[in-house]
Design a protein around this motif. Sequence first.
Motif, mmCIF file in Angstrom:
data_model
loop_
_atom_site.group_PDB
_atom_site.id
_atom_site.type_symbol
_atom_site.label_atom_id
_atom_site.label_comp_id
_atom_site.label_asym_id
_atom_site.label_seq_id
_atom_site.Cartn_x
_atom_site.Cartn_y
_atom_site.Cartn_z
ATOM 1 N N UNK A 151 0.833 -1.205 0.000
ATOM 2 C CA UNK A 151 0.000 0.000 0.000
ATOM 3 C C UNK A 151 0.869 1.258 0.000
ATOM 4 N N UNK A 152 1.932 1.230 0.776
ATOM 5 C CA UNK A 152 2.832 2.384 0.858
ATOM 6 C C UNK A 152 3.560 2.610 -0.456
ATOM 7 N N UNK A 153 4.063 1.539 -1.072
ATOM 8 C CA UNK A 153 4.773 1.695 -2.338
ATOM 9 C C UNK A 153 3.827 2.099 -3.469
ATOM 10 N N UNK A 154 2.602 1.593 -3.437
ATOM 11 C CA UNK A 154 1.627 1.986 -4.451
ATOM 12 C C UNK A 154 1.372 3.483 -4.399
ATOM 13 N N UNK A 155 1.228 4.029 -3.204
ATOM 14 C CA UNK A 155 1.011 5.476 -3.053
ATOM 15 C C UNK A 155 2.162 6.259 -3.666
ATOM 16 N N UNK A 156 3.388 5.818 -3.407
ATOM 17 C CA UNK A 156 4.568 6.511 -3.932
ATOM 18 C C UNK A 156 4.640 6.408 -5.448
ATOM 19 N N UNK A 157 4.418 5.213 -5.972
ATOM 20 C CA UNK A 157 4.586 4.972 -7.402
ATOM 21 C C UNK A 157 3.466 5.582 -8.233
ATOM 22 N N UNK A 158 2.332 5.822 -7.633
ATOM 23 C CA UNK A 158 1.235 6.477 -8.364
ATOM 24 C C UNK A 158 1.622 7.873 -8.827
ATOM 25 N N UNK A 159 2.579 8.488 -8.148
ATOM 26 C CA UNK A 159 3.041 9.814 -8.551
ATOM 27 C C UNK A 159 3.745 9.771 -9.906
ATOM 28 N N UNK A 160 4.290 8.595 -10.268
ATOM 29 C CA UNK A 160 4.939 8.427 -11.568
ATOM 30 C C UNK A 160 3.941 7.986 -12.636
ATOM 31 N N UNK A 161 2.866 7.348 -12.220
ATOM 32 C CA UNK A 161 1.886 6.803 -13.165
ATOM 33 C C UNK A 161 0.849 7.882 -13.496
ATOM 34 N N UNK A 162 1.243 8.831 -14.328
ATOM 35 C CA UNK A 162 0.388 9.983 -14.612
ATOM 36 C C UNK A 162 -0.872 9.609 -15.383
ATOM 37 N N UNK A 163 -0.903 8.418 -15.954
ATOM 38 C CA UNK A 163 -2.077 7.990 -16.714
ATOM 39 C C UNK A 163 -3.182 7.420 -15.806
ATOM 40 N N UNK A 164 -2.890 7.246 -14.522
ATOM 41 C CA UNK A 164 -3.868 6.678 -13.595
ATOM 42 C C UNK A 164 -4.633 7.807 -12.921
ATOM 43 N N UNK A 165 -5.953 7.831 -13.094
ATOM 44 C CA UNK A 165 -6.783 8.899 -12.546
ATOM 45 C C UNK A 165 -7.036 8.739 -11.053
ATOM 46 N N UNK A 166 -7.258 7.526 -10.603
ATOM 47 C CA UNK A 166 -7.517 7.280 -9.189
ATOM 48 C C UNK A 166 -6.829 5.996 -8.748
ATOM 49 N N UNK A 167 -6.563 5.891 -7.470
ATOM 50 C CA UNK A 167 -5.846 4.731 -6.954
ATOM 51 C C UNK A 167 -6.636 3.461 -7.203
ATOM 52 N N UNK A 168 -6.037 2.489 -7.848
ATOM 53 C CA UNK A 168 -6.749 1.230 -8.128
ATOM 54 C C UNK A 168 -6.903 0.399 -6.857
ATOM 55 N N UNK A 169 -7.966 -0.392 -6.761
ATOM 56 C CA UNK A 169 -8.100 -1.299 -5.611
ATOM 57 C C UNK A 169 -6.982 -2.326 -5.619
ATOM 58 N N UNK A 170 -6.541 -2.705 -4.426
ATOM 59 C CA UNK A 170 -5.417 -3.618 -4.281
ATOM 60 C C UNK A 170 -5.821 -4.779 -3.392
ATOM 61 N N UNK A 171 -5.527 -5.992 -3.827
ATOM 62 C CA UNK A 171 -5.789 -7.163 -2.992
ATOM 63 C C UNK A 171 -4.577 -8.074 -2.989
ATOM 64 N N UNK A 172 -4.495 -8.936 -1.984
ATOM 65 C CA UNK A 172 -3.424 -9.913 -1.876
ATOM 66 C C UNK A 172 -3.962 -11.293 -2.190
ATOM 67 N N UNK A 173 -3.173 -12.076 -2.920
ATOM 68 C CA UNK A 173 -3.557 -13.438 -3.242
ATOM 69 C C UNK A 173 -2.289 -14.256 -3.475
#
Length: 252
Positions: A151-173
């Motif tokens: 979750x923490x890394x996703x928040x950081x990396x979203x700053x580079x993913x300019x094509x993503x409008x909103x944070x995608x849902x994340x699940x573990x499997x």
Amino acid sequence: MRALCDPDQPPLSFVYGDERIAFERVPRRKTSDRVLIKVHPDCRVVVSAPQDANNEEVLAAVKQRGRWIYQQLREFRQQQEHITPRQYISGESHLYLGKQYLLKVNVEPNQQQGVKLLRGKLEVFVRSRDTERVKKLLADWYKERAREVFARRLEVLLEQALWVDKKPPLRLLAMRTQWGSCSPNGRITLNPNLVKAPRDCIDYVILHELCHLAEHNHSEQFYRLLGQVMPGWEPVKERLDGMASRILSTQI
């Protein structure tokens, strides 16, 4: 191991000796008429082929390397057979974020059961000597750390993913052959065992899946986008693939 959404191409296979060998076809990243074959440590066979080549042509090229593929698979399987099963006792070495930690099992009848990362050791506290209990506590600890780290890394990396409008849902499997995947509706799934790998490997998998939100297959455009947000991702992927057998020999 792969961190990929399922490609558009259907799985293909051929028979060598008494074994049917399946392989995954992916498009070549560069303009070339050559077919490249790679056998991964987890015994996954990936074939990179020109997009305009039909399946029959690809299959013919793969069959020509059938003996080599079979030998590679045999070597990797032999390596997997020599992986010592975990006993979950003090002195074992366990991975977390790419680093080795010694396991220490503390039997404390009056202390709360759980896991702590203390002074370079993974310390498990149990009320009695119970291997299955130690295994379960450790698996739960890994899952909780994975949830927090991803979750923490996703928040950081979203700053580079300019094509993503909103944070995608994340699940573990927990998965045996994938580090992650991306569903058609934009949900990212990550393997909790990935938390045992170094942080740059975790970042690679997350960025890979974020790129799939823009490019849904492994096209030239997909790899161009991945290269823009993570230059030099290839050696990171190679390192992660090389750790696959070891990491996934102890499933969470």
